[in-house]
Design a protein around this motif. Sequence first.
Motif, PDB file in Angstrom:
ATOM      1  N   ALA A 191      10.180  -9.501   2.898  1.00 48.83           N
ATOM      2  CA  ALA A 191      10.739 -10.191   1.734  1.00 48.83           C
ATOM      3  C   ALA A 191      10.441  -9.452   0.429  1.00 48.83           C
ATOM      4  CB  ALA A 191      10.196 -11.615   1.657  1.00 48.83           C
ATOM      5  N   ASP A 192       9.434  -8.600   0.435  1.00 50.00           N
ATOM      6  CA  ASP A 192       9.091  -7.857  -0.781  1.00 50.00           C
ATOM      7  C   ASP A 192      10.205  -6.885  -1.166  1.00 50.00           C
ATOM      8  OD1 ASP A 192       6.734  -9.216  -0.652  1.00 50.00           O
ATOM      9  OD2 ASP A 192       5.524  -7.504   0.002  1.00 50.00           O
ATOM     10  N   LEU A 193      10.973  -6.424  -0.198  1.00 50.63           N
ATOM     11  CA  LEU A 193      12.077  -5.512  -0.510  1.00 50.63           C
ATOM     12  C   LEU A 193      13.185  -6.240  -1.269  1.00 50.63           C
ATOM     13  CD1 LEU A 193      12.161  -3.612   2.890  1.00 50.63           C
ATOM     14  CD2 LEU A 193      11.470  -2.658   0.669  1.00 50.63           C
ATOM     15  N   GLU A 194      13.487  -7.473  -0.856  1.00 54.35           N
ATOM     16  CA  GLU A 194      14.457  -8.272  -1.600  1.00 54.35           C
ATOM     17  C   GLU A 194      13.925  -8.589  -2.993  1.00 54.35           C
ATOM     18  OE1 GLU A 194      15.793 -11.725   0.470  1.00 54.35           O
ATOM     19  OE2 GLU A 194      16.141 -10.650   2.354  1.00 54.35           O
ATOM     20  N   ALA A 195      12.622  -8.877  -3.074  1.00 56.97           N
ATOM     21  CA  ALA A 195      12.012  -9.167  -4.361  1.00 56.97           C
ATOM     22  C   ALA A 195      12.048  -7.943  -5.278  1.00 56.97           C
ATOM     23  CB  ALA A 195      10.569  -9.628  -4.167  1.00 56.97           C
ATOM     24  N   LEU A 196      11.875  -6.765  -4.699  1.00 54.43           N
ATOM     25  CA  LEU A 196      11.925  -5.536  -5.485  1.00 54.43           C
ATOM     26  C   LEU A 196      13.330  -5.306  -6.021  1.00 54.43           C
ATOM     27  CD1 LEU A 196      10.644  -2.958  -6.558  1.00 54.43           C
ATOM     28  CD2 LEU A 196      11.017  -1.899  -4.311  1.00 54.43           C
ATOM     29  N   ASP A 197      14.327  -5.530  -5.206  1.00 58.19           N
ATOM     30  CA  ASP A 197      15.715  -5.408  -5.643  1.00 58.19           C
ATOM     31  C   ASP A 197      15.976  -6.321  -6.839  1.00 58.19           C
ATOM     32  OD1 ASP A 197      18.427  -4.824  -5.773  1.00 58.19           O
ATOM     33  OD2 ASP A 197      18.941  -5.943  -3.952  1.00 58.19           O
ATOM     34  N   LEU A 198      15.526  -7.569  -6.732  1.00 60.44           N
ATOM     35  CA  LEU A 198      15.714  -8.533  -7.815  1.00 60.44           C
ATOM     36  C   LEU A 198      14.926  -8.137  -9.056  1.00 60.44           C
ATOM     37  CD1 LEU A 198      16.878 -11.237  -8.777  1.00 60.44           C
ATOM     38  CD2 LEU A 198      14.869 -12.359  -7.768  1.00 60.44           C
ATOM     39  N   ALA A 199      13.679  -7.710  -8.862  1.00 63.76           N
ATOM     40  CA  ALA A 199      12.834  -7.338 -10.000  1.00 63.76           C
ATOM     41  C   ALA A 199      13.419  -6.161 -10.774  1.00 63.76           C
ATOM     42  CB  ALA A 199      11.422  -7.003  -9.519  1.00 63.76           C
ATOM     43  N   LEU A 200      13.984  -5.193 -10.060  1.00 63.12           N
ATOM     44  CA  LEU A 200      14.584  -4.049 -10.735  1.00 63.12           C
ATOM     45  C   LEU A 200      15.822  -4.462 -11.531  1.00 63.12           C
ATOM     46  CD1 LEU A 200      14.212  -1.372  -7.912  1.00 63.12           C
ATOM     47  CD2 LEU A 200      12.907  -1.496 -10.042  1.00 63.12           C
ATOM     48  N   SER A 201      16.539  -5.470 -11.031  1.00 58.50           N
ATOM     49  CA  SER A 201      17.688  -5.991 -11.776  1.00 58.50           C
ATOM     50  C   SER A 201      17.250  -6.759 -13.006  1.00 58.50           C
ATOM     51  CB  SER A 201      18.529  -6.900 -10.873  1.00 58.50           C
ATOM     52  OG  SER A 201      19.100  -6.186  -9.806  1.00 58.50           O
ATOM     53  N   GLU A 202      16.154  -7.508 -12.879  1.00 57.10           N
ATOM     54  CA  GLU A 202      15.685  -8.359 -13.973  1.00 57.10           C
ATOM     55  C   GLU A 202      14.862  -7.607 -15.011  1.00 57.10           C
ATOM     56  OE1 GLU A 202      13.576 -11.491 -12.003  1.00 57.10           O
ATOM     57  OE2 GLU A 202      15.404 -12.677 -11.662  1.00 57.10           O
ATOM     58  N   HIS A 203      14.390  -6.428 -14.648  1.00 57.68           N
ATOM     59  CA  HIS A 203      13.515  -5.668 -15.555  1.00 57.68           C
ATOM     60  C   HIS A 203      14.063  -4.256 -15.746  1.00 57.68           C
ATOM     61  CE1 HIS A 203      10.464  -8.792 -15.723  1.00 57.68           C
ATOM     62  NE2 HIS A 203      10.646  -8.950 -14.427  1.00 57.68           N
ATOM     63  N   PRO A 204      15.117  -4.135 -16.532  1.00 59.01           N
ATOM     64  CA  PRO A 204      15.704  -2.812 -16.773  1.00 59.01           C
ATOM     65  C   PRO A 204      14.768  -1.874 -17.526  1.00 59.01           C
ATOM     66  CG  PRO A 204      16.662  -4.458 -18.226  1.00 59.01           C
ATOM     67  CD  PRO A 204      15.854  -5.206 -17.228  1.00 59.01           C
ATOM     68  N   GLU A 205      13.657  -2.400 -18.039  1.00 56.68           N
ATOM     69  CA  GLU A 205      12.687  -1.535 -18.710  1.00 56.68           C
ATOM     70  C   GLU A 205      11.928  -0.648 -17.723  1.00 56.68           C
ATOM     71  OE1 GLU A 205      10.389  -5.513 -18.188  1.00 56.68           O
ATOM     72  OE2 GLU A 205      12.473  -4.807 -18.353  1.00 56.68           O
ATOM     73  N   ALA A 206      11.980  -0.975 -16.429  1.00 53.36           N
ATOM     74  CA  ALA A 206      11.344  -0.118 -15.421  1.00 53.36           C
ATOM     75  C   ALA A 206      12.030   1.248 -15.419  1.00 53.36           C
ATOM     76  CB  ALA A 206      11.424  -0.752 -14.045  1.00 53.36           C
ATOM     77  N   VAL A 207      11.244   2.307 -15.566  1.00 53.63           N
ATOM     78  CA  VAL A 207      11.821   3.650 -15.700  1.00 53.63           C
ATOM     79  C   VAL A 207      12.007   4.353 -14.358  1.00 53.63           C
ATOM     80  CG1 VAL A 207      10.908   3.938 -18.032  1.00 53.63           C
ATOM     81  CG2 VAL A 207       9.550   4.730 -16.073  1.00 53.63           C
TER      82      VAL A 207
END
Length: 255
Positions: free
Chosen positions: A72-88
């Motif tokens: 489930a962490d992979l789905e969470a990572l996908d969502l987090a990257l969408s929600e946090h465009p500040e991630a470089v």
Amino acid sequence: MLIDAHCHLDFSEFDHDRTEVFEAAKAVGVVRFVVPGTTRARWQQVLALGERDDTSVCLGLHPYFMQQHQEADLEALDLALSEHPEAVALGECGIDGRFSDTLDAQWHYFDAQLRLAKHHSLPIVVHCVHANDKVAKRLRQLALPQAGLIHAFSGSIEQATKFLDLGFKLGLGGAVTYERAKRLQRTVEALPDDAFVLETDSPDMPLSGYQGKRNEPCRVAEVCSVVAALRGQTLEQVATMSSHNATTLFGLPHA
């Protein structure tokens, strides 16, 4: 001007003096810090550091912590990257060949994260231990649009060239400061100017002379000094080149 392109300042080792660690680094010319994620449980701490003007962050699932990862962490990572465009970047991800019992799972999570990086058009931060050739082959197969960083590179110039040909930068840290690291030092001497960034991997990967002590971003100045001596360049040249390379790789704001 120096950039520590890879430091885990969210780790608990810095909980009691994190502000002082930032100040000590700035006192020797470190102006920016890139903090990668390691586990889902730590992403919030990483993102909190990213609220600082001098800190950029990445999110990922590190192969060292396989026992903490779930599908489930992979789905969470996908969502987090969408929600946090500040991630470089996406990272820290990768393969650690020292842990043969988890290699199959490592490759599963690595491949999944490579696909996410491609989907989000993000560079990746790759942890690669005893797996340079296999990882280079996999990266070549995927042809990522943004390439990324091979963190803590310690291989040969032939292995380095495989990554450079794919557009990756190589992270140079504490390993290069050891007298015994002859192969790595020969590689550093031969690298093109646009091939590397400087990093510490704080609190890990202590420099020669600091074994057993917590590593800190201020030590990137000493890494710079060793790299400059190996390459026959000035401190200012290496600092400028490595900072430019990190800025270009991660799309960092210019100091």
